[in-house]
Design a protein around this motif. Structure first.
Motif, short mmCIF file in Angstrom:
data_model
loop_
_atom_site.label_atom_id
_atom_site.label_comp_id
_atom_site.label_asym_id
_atom_site.label_seq_id
_atom_site.Cartn_x
_atom_site.Cartn_y
_atom_site.Cartn_z
N VAL A 58 0.64 -1.58 0.06
CA VAL A 58 -0.15 0.03 -0.05
C VAL A 58 0.70 1.39 -0.34
O VAL A 58 0.64 2.27 -0.92
N VAL A 59 1.80 1.38 1.12
CA VAL A 59 2.57 2.71 1.14
C VAL A 59 3.54 2.45 -0.30
O VAL A 59 3.54 4.08 -1.16
N THR A 60 4.03 1.46 -1.36
CA THR A 60 4.99 1.60 -2.31
C THR A 60 3.81 2.11 -3.68
O THR A 60 4.29 2.72 -4.47
N MET A 82 -5.43 1.86 -6.79
CA MET A 82 -4.66 0.69 -6.38
C MET A 82 -5.02 0.38 -4.50
O MET A 82 -4.51 -0.67 -3.59
N ALA A 83 -3.69 1.78 -4.24
CA ALA A 83 -3.92 1.86 -2.98
C ALA A 83 -5.03 2.10 -2.04
O ALA A 83 -4.83 1.87 -1.47
N VAL A 84 -5.86 2.54 -2.49
CA VAL A 84 -7.32 3.00 -2.23
C VAL A 84 -7.83 1.72 -2.27
O VAL A 84 -8.97 0.94 -0.75
N SER A 85 -7.82 0.35 -3.11
CA SER A 85 -8.68 -0.53 -3.13
C SER A 85 -8.02 -1.50 -2.34
O SER A 85 -8.23 -2.05 -1.14
N LEU A 86 -6.68 -1.17 -2.02
CA LEU A 86 -5.86 -2.20 -1.43
C LEU A 86 -5.51 -2.23 0.24
O LEU A 86 -6.41 -2.72 1.11
N ALA A 87 -5.81 -1.23 0.35
CA ALA A 87 -6.03 -0.42 1.88
C ALA A 87 -7.49 -0.78 2.21
O ALA A 87 -7.96 -1.03 3.52
N LEU A 92 -6.85 -0.36 6.32
CA LEU A 92 -6.03 0.20 6.39
C LEU A 92 -6.29 1.60 6.96
O LEU A 92 -6.03 1.74 6.07
N LYS A 93 -6.80 2.10 7.66
CA LYS A 93 -7.66 3.21 7.54
C LYS A 93 -6.85 4.73 7.74
O LYS A 93 -6.99 5.39 7.06
N MET A 94 -5.75 4.73 7.76
CA MET A 94 -4.57 5.41 8.20
C MET A 94 -4.42 5.88 6.25
O MET A 94 -3.97 6.49 6.10
N GLU A 95 -3.61 4.48 6.18
CA GLU A 95 -3.26 4.31 5.13
C GLU A 95 -4.19 4.95 3.67
O GLU A 95 -4.31 5.27 2.65
N LEU A 124 -11.21 13.00 4.27
CA LEU A 124 -11.77 13.63 4.98
C LEU A 124 -12.11 12.81 6.03
O LEU A 124 -12.55 13.23 7.72
N GLU A 125 -13.76 12.50 5.91
CA GLU A 125 -14.48 11.62 6.92
C GLU A 125 -13.38 10.19 7.98
O GLU A 125 -14.07 10.15 8.84
N ILE A 126 -12.61 10.03 6.81
CA ILE A 126 -12.09 8.87 7.78
C ILE A 126 -11.25 9.62 8.87
O ILE A 126 -11.20 8.74 9.46
N SER A 127 -10.97 10.31 8.01
CA SER A 127 -9.54 11.51 9.33
C SER A 127 -10.55 12.48 10.71
O SER A 127 -9.45 11.75 12.17
N ARG A 128 -11.48 12.42 10.20
CA ARG A 128 -12.54 13.23 11.43
C ARG A 128 -12.79 11.76 12.42
O ARG A 128 -12.63 11.78 13.71
#
Length: 589
Positions: A58-60, A82-87, A92-95, A124-128
């Protein structure tokens, strides 16, 4: 076998070095390319995609999305998705929050603002929900950028300052630098040049502190643009050239395109038109892969000015025409984008209002015991007022009855007028709104199956019909005022043939739906002296009824016959007709 094991160890070790070297500032950097990741490193990162799905992958994907956002936004969007789908799959909420941010920036660079906005709000919704303060600084900054693009500068400053609070809370210089950059841009758009220059210099100092060459280039370019506006040409040239020198090794085509545009503007100010032309052409060449219409338009305007000053008027005219054509395209696309963005912004504001209402309700429940006594007192006072009003109205009732008796006839007459008005209004609007809904349904159903030209034609018809409906409402409002004796009829000489053409144009969309032809058979030269709005209402109703009762594929003819000092106007359809008895009933209504 040993060789494969050693190769795998080396690859994983290289990956860890790359991630550790870049992760310290990656999460909060926005507009500046991450330093230290070379093309060879990107190739090594790409090989990691072959590994099983995990947090490292995900980080990659986030890194690859971020590194490609300015050089290849299409590839950046692919990696971001791809990163959004895998996270999301790995929970992985922060990712996931951070991936939404980076994907949104890639969409923004591609000019796909609606998708970018959706990503911003998801992040924004996830971070809040989970209290990711560093990401909240990032996301509020994106909202500031959005309001700035909408021209709502005061709200943009508000969101920028909120982002600043979160960035200072987590002591994140990367995001602070970017927020100063956005605030500077907002102040520049508000023409507060001194405030803008202060923010850009703060951003430059922070970026020099953390060693962000790409960010340093952006800050120098922004400072140079302010110095250009303040006519400090020497320092402006130095700042812009510094930006170009820093952008070039990174092949940041978007930054290079904007920098050469400002340099061309500067040469135009200095009267060095040949140099200006070279800069504008370099800007257009760098902008080719991004298709930034604003940059293209401004460059063509700059070229037109330079060629005009050199008295090469034909070239000046060609570039001016291209700028006008691009500007027309920008106006249409920005109108659609603004509607989408304003809708999303409204949803966000409604969420904030709902949260405030919940907090208010909680405070009211905590204060309930204290406020209940005040409520009882208010009820007693209210009851006393009601009793007093009852006594007053009982005494006054006899006098009011006599007054109401005298007004009854007038009220009946007004009610009759009101009923006639609603009847006319419902009849006029029914056909217009039915046509709008029908065409809108056609656009919705066929937008994926038909060509662009046909979709544009349907959109044009929908706009024309909406405009006609607005004109109809204006006429009905004038009629209402005339019934209330607020206005008098304004008579004027009317060319009847031209007038009938305008009226039939408002009914044309409804006629096209039934394939009914409207023929204006009025002879040229016939004119009448009448109120145009009142006459338009009458003829429009007749044509609307004719269309309604015409068979599909039929026609409606409008005639006018001069009879002495009068003109007889007739609207003829060839539908089913009505019995004479029904006609007489309708005529006497």
């Amino acid at each position: 076998m040993k060789f494969q094991i050693v190769k795998a160890i080396v690859l994983n070790l290289s990956l860890l070095i790359i991630l550790s070297a870049s992760s310290s500032g990656f999460i909060s950097a926005q507009d500046d390319v991450l330093e230290g990741v070379k093309p060879s490193s990107l190739e090594a990162l790409a090989k990691v995609l072959e590994r099983p799905d995990d947090s490292v992958k995900v980080v990659t994907l986030k890194l690859l999305c971020w590194e490609n956002r300015n050089s290849d936004p299409d590839k950046a969007i692919e990696y971001g998705q791809m990163a959004v789908s895998l996270a999301n799959a790995l929970n992985l909420k922060m990712e996931l929050s951070d991936s939404y941010n980076r994907l949104g920036i890639a969409y923004r660079n591609k000019g796909r603002y609606a998708q970018a906005l959706e990503c911003y709000f998801n992040g924004l919704e996830i971070s809040r929900t989970h209290g990711f303060d560093k990401h909240l600084a990032f996301q509020y900054n994106n909202l500031a950028d959005l309001y700035n693009r909408l021209g709502l500068y005061n709200r943009a400053v508000e969101f920028g300052k909120r982002a600043m609070e979160y960035a200072q809370k987590v002591n994140d210089d990367y995001t602070l630098a970017y927020i100063y950059n956005i605030l500077g841009t907002i102040y520049k758009n508000k023409n507060e040049l001194d405030s803008a220059l202060t923010c850009f210099r703060h951003s430059l100092a922070l970026r020099q502190k953390i060693g962000y060459n790409q960010g340093i280039a952006t800050s120098h370019l922004n400072i140079g643009s302010i110095e250009l506006l303040k006519e400090q040409y020497s320092s402006s040239m130095q700042s812009i050239q510094t930006a170009i020198d820093l952008y070039s090794p990174k092949n940041d085509l978007q930054g290079i395109a904007i920098a050469y545009y400002y340099k061309g503007q500067l040469y135009n100010k200095l009267g060095k038109y040949n140099s200006a032309i070279l800069c504008f052409e370099k800007s257009l060449m760098s902008n080719e892969s991004f298709k930034n219409l604003t940059v293209s338009r401004d460059c063509h305007n700059g070229l037109a000015y330079a060629y005009a000053q050199m008295r090469l008027y034909e070239k000046a005219y060609n570039h001016s025409s291209q700028a006008t054509e691009i500007n027309d395209s920008i106006s249409l696309s920005q109108y659609v984008e603004r509607l989408t963005q304003l809708t999303e912004a409204l949803k966000y504001e409604e969420t904030l209002n709902l949260q405030k209402e919940r907090e208010k309700a909680l405070a009211e429940r905590l204060d309930f015991q204290r406020n209940i006594i005040k409520l009882y007192i208010a009820i007693i006072i209210l009851l006393a007022l009601i009793i007093g009003l009852i006594i007053y109205f009982y005494i006054k009732r006899a006098r009011d009855i006599r007054l109401l008796q005298a007004q009854r006839d007038e009220i009946n007459m007004l009610n009759s007028t009101k009923d006639r008005f609603f009847s006319i209004l419902a009849h006029d609007l029914k056909n217009q709104l039915t046509s709008i809904v029908t065409i809108a349904q056609m656009v919705k159903d066929k937008s994926l199956a038909i060509g662009d030209d046909e979709l544009i034609e349907l959109s044009r018809r929908l706009y024309a019909l909406g405009f006609a409906t607005n004109d109809l409402l204006e006429n009905v409002l004038s009629w209402i005022k005339s019934q209330g004796k607020q206005v008098v009829a304004r008579k004027s000489n009317i060319d009847l043939k031209e007038f009938i053409d305008r009226v039939t144009l408002t009914q044309k969309p409804a006629a096209e739906i039934k394939s009914v032809a409207i023929n204006n058979r009025v002879e040229p030269g016939i004119s009448i002296y009448s109120d145009a709005d009142m006459l338009s209402t009458v003829i429009r109703n007749l044509i609307s009824n004719a269309i309604k009762f015409s068979s599909p594929g039929g026609r409606v003819d409008v005639f006018a016959l001069q009879k002495g000092n009068q003109v007889e106007i007739s609207v003829t359809d060839y539908g089913v007709g009505m019995p004479k008895e029904t006609f007489l009933i309708q005529l006497n209504r």
